[in-house]
Every structure is written in C-alpha cells, then in structure tokens.
Design an enzyme around this catalytic site. Structure first.
Site, short mmCIF file in Angstrom:
data_model
loop_
_atom_site.label_atom_id
_atom_site.label_comp_id
_atom_site.label_asym_id
_atom_site.label_seq_id
_atom_site.Cartn_x
_atom_site.Cartn_y
_atom_site.Cartn_z
CD GLU A 41 -2.98 -0.75 -0.17
OE1 GLU A 41 -2.98 0.36 -0.72
OE2 GLU A 41 -3.65 -1.71 -0.60
CE1 TYR A 124 -7.02 2.92 0.04
CE2 TYR A 124 -4.62 2.93 0.23
CZ TYR A 124 -5.78 2.42 -0.33
OH TYR A 124 -5.71 1.40 -1.24
CG ASP A 142 -7.89 5.06 -2.77
OD1 ASP A 142 -9.12 4.93 -3.00
OD2 ASP A 142 -7.03 4.40 -3.36
#
Ligand code: SF4
Length: 380
Positions: A41, A124, A142
């Site tokens: 991520e 997020y 996001d």
C-alpha cells in the site's frame, strides 16, 4: 437536484461477489500478511500497480521481515526505493518498523486506531491493513473510492475537500461487511483501477453496480468527480553538472531537510546555463584547463509542488587539481545561491561529496529519478 442521501449499502453484495469472481492477481494478494499489505500500500501511493510489482518483490527479498526493515542501512533502503520517488515514504516505513519492534513486539498492531499512530500511516493505509490483513470492518477511502462514490451518488461534491473524504470514511466504515471487509475494500480498488477509471470514460457496461449508478443513468460520468484545481507548480530552472575525472563522477549529498532530503544528487545550480557560458566559466577560473564540455540536453521533472526544468553538461577533467579547483568555485556559487530546495554543503566534505566510480554509483547510490537523463554511467 435529488437531495435524498444515496444508499451505499446496496452496492456491497454486488461488489463483494464481483471481487470474489474477478479479483486481480497481485503479488501482495498471494500471502496478505500485515507486513505485505503495508509495504504494497505504501508503494502504491502515487505509483501504478505495474510499476510496483518489481519493486515489491525486490524489497521483500532484501527485507523479508519487519525486523530486517527496522535494521536496514539507510543506503540499502534508499537503493531499494530508487525510482519509486517520494522517499519520505520509505523513511517513514523504517521509522514505523522501529516503533513496531520497540512497542509492538515486531507485529503490526491489530487495531485501526493503533495503526494510525505509526509514522506514514494515514486513514487509507490503516484501513487497508486493518481490513485486508486483519478482517476489521473499516473503510479505506482514497481517490478511487472518492471517485466511485461520487459517481454512484451523481454528486458534484468537491473531492479535494477534507470534509467530503471524512464523511465518506464514516459512511463506508458503516457499510463495510463483517467477514468480507478485505474483499469489499479490494473490490473498490479493482473497480477504480480497471472499470471506473480516473482518466477517460469508465467502462460502465461491465460495471457490477451500473444499475445503482446515478452518474451512469444521467450520463454524468465525465463530469464527476469534481476536483478543485491545485495551485500551479512553481518552476525552477536548474543547471546540472556531471563532473568526471578518471571514470569517476562527482556526487553531492543533499541537506537533511526539504525536497529529496538526504539523497545523493548530481551537483546543480539554480538557473539555466548554456555550453558557451559553462566553457567561459571554466576558462575564467582555470585558463589552462584541460577539459571537455559536452551538452547533455534538457529534461523536466515534476514533483508535487515544483517542476525542475534542467539543462545538463558533462564536464570531463584531465587533471585532478583542475577539477577540484572548478568544484570549489562551483561550490561557492551553489552556497551563495542556496535555496529552500535542500541543496547545500561544502563540495569537498567527504560526508556530502564523493567522487564515485561509474559502476559503483549504479550498485550503491540511490540517485533520484529526476536525474535520469544525466546518468551517463548507465549507458556504458
Ligand atoms: Fe463508475 Fe460507470 Fe460503474 Fe458508475 S456505472 S460506478 S460511472 S463504472
């Protein structure tokens, strides 16, 4: 305009079913441990999936555990990140890994709130780790989710506004299904990447929630989302010097604050020069100079708030003293013109300046991709 709030709950079963049948096969999905989800991520922020794949494998081969990440040498870490940009991301990864080793016995905390306290982890990323790795029903909102949500609702809200994001985080956390939290959040990631795309027309005909989408019904897909324009980027002209002597190139370490903090770079100065000016500059300082100057052309690099418009020159010295003399003059000019961009330093302090063999640069030093055009050592 319809003021009835959009009922997002309805989309959940369609997206979970669609994801379970169509999930993209991605390296970090094969074994979605908290560490793997976290690294992927962070890498995926501002970088495309295709670009991340290779970096992800290389990073985990070199640093397979959080302990390895916490203990990694800075140069190794930066080299693994070279080309991904936004180096503060990898620095924060290491800071967080050290906190995890000290305070969480080497495991990422199994709590959205605790994850949020770690350096570099925002709502997020905390939501993605919590839901995908731990199955906690919490949103991961996001740009993808903002776009999809506003299209579904046919809403012209400005998605650049923090309050719009915060509101959707609340709504999406409330609808994230227990037992399918990871699948739901990843369905939104896949939908945003492959169907409800940001650039160009979304492919609504294959969208699993087309029948629930108000933008589709009203043909508003290209007007939504609304996003207020950011301030224009500042433009900085720069002259880049590739200074070489006996197959070694001079590298300079940037200051510890500001853009590209602490990274090695090619010496550079504010302002645009020409080959005549560079030659004149050398002749003035060292009339007897034995030197070849070659233009390396122009290049542009875009950071989030600033654009560098660069002109580069390769300056090949035959004599070490002459090179050192020129670098001394250059350093005086760089120091005089030092700006907020983090360029600084005494060009001859070994901590901040090194003459490095061409081959060693590629293997050991992480030079920002802003200098790609001028990495002449990579041509040979
Ligand atoms: Fe996006 Fe089209 Fe699906 Fe609506 S129908 S969510 S605009 S892809």
């Amino acid at each position: 305009m319809n003021n009835t709030p959009y009922d997002y709950k309805e989309i959940v079963p369609y997206l979970v079913d669609w994801y379970e049948a169509n999930a993209r096969i991605l390296p970090w999905r094969l074994e979605p441990t908290p560490y793997h989800v976290w690294i992927s991520e962070i890498m995926l922020q501002q970088t495309r999936v295709e670009a991340v794949r290779g970096y992800y494998d290389r990073f985990l081969t070199a640093l397979p555990t959080i302990r390895d990440l916490a203990n990694a040498e800075e140069d190794v870490l930066l080299k693994l990140w070279e080309g991904l940009g936004y180096y503060s991301r990898v620095r924060n990864l290491q800071k967080a890994a050290r906190v995890i080793m000290e305070e969480y016995e080497g495991e990422l905390p199994c709590s959205y709130e605790e994850l949020l306290k770690l350096p570099g982890i925002g709502t997020y990323t905390a939501g993605a780790i919590a839901s995908i790795a731990y199955g906690i029903p919490v949103a991961a909102v996001d740009g993808n989710v903002l776009r999809i949500a506003k299209r579904l609702a046919g809403s012209f809200d400005d998605i650049a506004k923090a309050k719009v994001k915060k509101e959707l985080e609340g709504i999406f956390t409330a609808i994230t299904p227990k037992g399918h939290a990871g699948a739901f959040n990843q369905s939104l990631m896949d939908l945003g990447a492959t169907i409800c795309v940001p650039n160009g027309k979304p492919n609504c005909q294959v969208c699993p929630v087309m029948h629930l989408c108000l933008a589709f019904k009203q043909d508003l897909q290209m007007q939504i989302p609304v996003k207020a324009k950011k301030k224009e980027r500042r433009i900085e002209e720069k002259t880049i010097y590739v200074i070489e002597f006996e197959n070694k190139i001079l590298l300079h370490k940037r200051g510890s604050k500001g853009l590209l903090a602490g990274l090695w770079e090619l010496p550079n100065m504010q302002g645009k020069s020409t080959i005549d000016k560079v030659q004149e500059q050398i002749q003035q300082e060292i009339p007897e100079a034995e030197v070849t100057v070659q233009s390396l052309g122009e290049a542009k690099h875009i950071f989030s708030h600033v654009e560098w418009h660069m002109t580069g020159f390769h300056i090949l010295f035959a004599k070490r003293e002459q090179m050192l003399h020129f670098c001394g003059q250059l350093n005086a000019l760089i120091t005089q013109k030092v700006d907020n961009s983090g360029s600084q330093g005494n060009i001859f302090s070994e901590d901040t300046n090194q003459l490095v063999a061409r081959k060693e640069i590629k293997e050991t030093f992480a030079l920002p991709s802003a200098f790609d055009k001028y990495k002449i050592w990579e041509e040979k």
